[in-house]
Design a protein around this motif. Structure first.
Motif, mmCIF file in Angstrom:
data_model
loop_
_atom_site.group_PDB
_atom_site.id
_atom_site.type_symbol
_atom_site.label_atom_id
_atom_site.label_comp_id
_atom_site.label_asym_id
_atom_site.label_seq_id
_atom_site.Cartn_x
_atom_site.Cartn_y
_atom_site.Cartn_z
ATOM 1 N N GLU A 148 -12.212 -10.937 30.135
ATOM 2 C CA GLU A 148 -11.578 -12.252 30.199
ATOM 3 C C GLU A 148 -11.359 -12.865 28.818
ATOM 4 O O GLU A 148 -10.637 -13.850 28.672
ATOM 5 N N HIS A 149 -11.993 -12.283 27.814
ATOM 6 C CA HIS A 149 -11.880 -12.831 26.467
ATOM 7 C C HIS A 149 -10.521 -12.482 25.863
ATOM 8 O O HIS A 149 -10.061 -11.350 25.966
ATOM 9 N N VAL A 150 -9.880 -13.452 25.252
ATOM 10 C CA VAL A 150 -8.625 -13.244 24.537
ATOM 11 C C VAL A 150 -8.852 -13.626 23.080
ATOM 12 O O VAL A 150 -9.336 -14.727 22.788
ATOM 13 N N TRP A 151 -8.517 -12.719 22.200
ATOM 14 C CA TRP A 151 -8.775 -12.917 20.773
ATOM 15 C C TRP A 151 -7.476 -13.249 20.059
ATOM 16 O O TRP A 151 -6.441 -12.623 20.302
ATOM 17 N N GLU A 152 -7.509 -14.262 19.178
ATOM 18 C CA GLU A 152 -6.327 -14.664 18.426
ATOM 19 C C GLU A 152 -6.671 -14.799 16.948
ATOM 20 O O GLU A 152 -7.773 -15.243 16.590
ATOM 21 N N LEU A 153 -5.712 -14.419 16.111
ATOM 22 C CA LEU A 153 -5.906 -14.585 14.668
ATOM 23 C C LEU A 153 -4.553 -14.700 13.990
ATOM 24 O O LEU A 153 -3.626 -13.950 14.296
ATOM 25 N N ASP A 154 -4.440 -15.656 13.067
ATOM 26 C CA ASP A 154 -3.240 -15.768 12.252
ATOM 27 C C ASP A 154 -3.378 -14.852 11.046
ATOM 28 O O ASP A 154 -4.465 -14.739 10.452
ATOM 29 N N TYR A 155 -2.285 -14.191 10.685
ATOM 30 C CA TYR A 155 -2.329 -13.272 9.557
ATOM 31 C C TYR A 155 -0.953 -13.188 8.908
ATOM 32 O O TYR A 155 0.018 -13.770 9.381
ATOM 33 N N ARG A 156 -0.899 -12.458 7.794
ATOM 34 C CA ARG A 156 0.354 -12.279 7.074
ATOM 35 C C ARG A 156 0.783 -10.819 7.140
ATOM 36 O O ARG A 156 -0.038 -9.907 7.133
ATOM 37 N N CYS A 157 2.098 -10.598 7.168
ATOM 38 C CA CYS A 157 2.670 -9.258 7.103
ATOM 39 C C CYS A 157 3.899 -9.349 6.209
ATOM 40 O O CYS A 157 5.026 -9.450 6.691
ATOM 41 N N VAL A 176 -12.962 -16.555 3.653
ATOM 42 C CA VAL A 176 -12.479 -17.421 4.730
ATOM 43 C C VAL A 176 -12.066 -16.604 5.946
ATOM 44 O O VAL A 176 -12.485 -16.888 7.076
ATOM 45 N N CYS A 177 -11.258 -15.571 5.743
ATOM 46 C CA CYS A 177 -10.816 -14.736 6.871
ATOM 47 C C CYS A 177 -11.979 -13.967 7.474
ATOM 48 O O CYS A 177 -12.054 -13.784 8.699
ATOM 49 N N TYR A 178 -12.917 -13.537 6.622
ATOM 50 C CA TYR A 178 -14.075 -12.808 7.132
ATOM 51 C C TYR A 178 -14.912 -13.701 8.044
ATOM 52 O O TYR A 178 -15.348 -13.278 9.122
ATOM 53 N N ALA A 179 -15.121 -14.945 7.635
ATOM 54 C CA ALA A 179 -15.900 -15.878 8.457
ATOM 55 C C ALA A 179 -15.205 -16.125 9.798
ATOM 56 O O ALA A 179 -15.867 -16.237 10.834
ATOM 57 N N GLN A 180 -13.874 -16.215 9.793
ATOM 58 C CA GLN A 180 -13.130 -16.405 11.040
ATOM 59 C C GLN A 180 -13.320 -15.214 11.962
ATOM 60 O O GLN A 180 -13.526 -15.367 13.168
ATOM 61 N N PHE A 181 -13.244 -14.009 11.404
ATOM 62 C CA PHE A 181 -13.466 -12.797 12.180
ATOM 63 C C PHE A 181 -14.853 -12.805 12.811
ATOM 64 O O PHE A 181 -15.030 -12.560 14.007
ATOM 65 N N MET A 182 -15.862 -13.078 11.996
ATOM 66 C CA MET A 182 -17.238 -13.008 12.470
ATOM 67 C C MET A 182 -17.504 -14.051 13.544
ATOM 68 O O MET A 182 -18.212 -13.803 14.525
ATOM 69 N N ALA A 183 -16.936 -15.236 13.377
ATOM 70 C CA ALA A 183 -17.105 -16.274 14.383
ATOM 71 C C ALA A 183 -16.474 -15.850 15.704
ATOM 72 O O ALA A 183 -17.008 -16.125 16.783
ATOM 73 N N GLU A 184 -15.346 -15.158 15.636
ATOM 74 C CA GLU A 184 -14.643 -14.735 16.839
ATOM 75 C C GLU A 184 -15.452 -13.726 17.637
ATOM 76 O O GLU A 184 -15.473 -13.756 18.859
ATOM 77 N N VAL A 185 -16.148 -12.821 16.931
ATOM 78 C CA VAL A 185 -16.930 -11.807 17.635
ATOM 79 C C VAL A 185 -18.370 -12.246 17.867
ATOM 80 O O VAL A 185 -19.178 -11.506 18.409
ATOM 81 N N GLY A 186 -18.708 -13.475 17.430
ATOM 82 C CA GLY A 186 -20.024 -14.011 17.694
ATOM 83 C C GLY A 186 -21.144 -13.425 16.872
ATOM 84 O O GLY A 186 -22.298 -13.335 17.318
ATOM 85 N N LEU A 187 -20.823 -13.005 15.640
ATOM 86 C CA LEU A 187 -21.840 -12.426 14.759
ATOM 87 C C LEU A 187 -22.027 -13.314 13.540
ATOM 88 O O LEU A 187 -21.096 -14.014 13.110
ATOM 89 N N PRO A 188 -23.234 -13.314 12.954
ATOM 90 C CA PRO A 188 -23.457 -14.120 11.743
ATOM 91 C C PRO A 188 -22.655 -13.583 10.582
ATOM 92 O O PRO A 188 -22.513 -12.376 10.416
ATOM 93 N N ALA A 189 -22.118 -14.483 9.800
ATOM 94 C CA ALA A 189 -21.293 -14.077 8.652
ATOM 95 C C ALA A 189 -22.187 -13.643 7.496
ATOM 96 O O ALA A 189 -23.315 -14.098 7.327
ATOM 97 N N ARG A 190 -21.662 -12.713 6.709
ATOM 98 C CA ARG A 190 -22.291 -12.323 5.452
ATOM 99 C C ARG A 190 -21.163 -12.159 4.455
ATOM 100 O O ARG A 190 -19.998 -12.278 4.779
ATOM 101 N N GLN A 191 -21.498 -11.887 3.203
ATOM 102 C CA GLN A 191 -20.470 -11.717 2.201
ATOM 103 C C GLN A 191 -19.707 -10.430 2.459
ATOM 104 O O GLN A 191 -20.318 -9.366 2.583
ATOM 105 N N PRO A 192 -18.374 -10.471 2.591
ATOM 106 C CA PRO A 192 -17.618 -9.242 2.829
ATOM 107 C C PRO A 192 -17.710 -8.302 1.634
ATOM 108 O O PRO A 192 -17.862 -8.731 0.491
ATOM 109 N N SER A 193 -17.637 -7.002 1.915
ATOM 110 C CA SER A 193 -17.774 -6.021 0.848
ATOM 111 C C SER A 193 -16.468 -5.777 0.113
ATOM 112 O O SER A 193 -16.439 -5.148 -0.942
#
Length: 209
Positions: A78-87, A191-208
């Protein structure tokens, strides 16, 4: 009765079906050229079927988070995931919104990826988006430039050794003397990493990155 291919072809924007492991099952063809195919280095949609989505996702953090999204879709249809991005392409800016949703009455984990263009506009060509001409050989003389896979900001080195590196728009990178000849490394800005992590319900850390 409409086929799945006909429905995908009717979607205005890039659209494709994948299974739980990321195998591409179908690709919308009708609007591919106008939305994606005009960018350098993009494959023909027919050649994508049967290949894996992760062949086309650069950067370890980006791949890991897409796997989290597919796992979430499988465990919670039932979960629908959305994210704004650039191409972007060299002379065009494109802002899109991606939606990922489970497909009813299909194998568990089958997901529909679809994107809609929010806005686009022309700009002077930027060479870092000429992916088909990108420097691929390891060359110490060629700067390594990290670009966020979602927002397309780049991690610019500071102009002074006491300054910190910062994520800036490609246009600003060039205005401040950034090299047009670079080897790109894909990652996620904080910023984008934190948005991703929030969406999947995981704690954010510094992206590699």
């Amino acid at each position: 009765m409409l086929t799945a291919q006909q429905l995908l072809d009717a979607i205005w924007g890039p659209a494709y079906l994948v299974d739980h492991a990321g195998k591409i099952l179908l690709v919308g063809r009708r609007h591919w050229q106008s939305h994606v195919g005009s960018a350098p280095g993009q494959p023909d949609p027919k050649s994508l079927v049967g290949r894996n989505l992760f062949e086309f996702i650069s950067g370890g953090d980006v791949q890991a988070l897409y796997r989290q999204i597919l796992s979430r879709i499988r465990s919670d249809p039932e979960h629908v995931w959305e994210l704004d991005y650039r191409c972007d392409s060299p002379g065009m800016m494109r802002a899109l919104r991606m939606t990922v949703a489970a497909v009813a009455d299909a194998e568990p984990g089958t997901a529909l990826f679809s994107s809609q263009i929010l806005r686009e506009g022309q700009r002077p060509p930027l060479s870092i988006f000429e992916y088909d001409k990108a420097v691929t050989l390891v060359d110490p003389s060629v700067p390594l430039l990290v670009i966020c896979s979602m927002c397309h900001r780049v991690l610019a080195e500071p102009g002074h050794e006491d300054d910190a590196a910062s994520w800036v728009a490609p246009e600003q990178y060039y205005r401040t003397g950034g090299s047009p000849r670079v080897s790109l490394s894909h990652g996620l800005c904080p910023v984008c990493y934190a948005q991703f992590m929030a969406e999947v319900g995981l704690p954010a850390r510094q992206p590699s990155a």
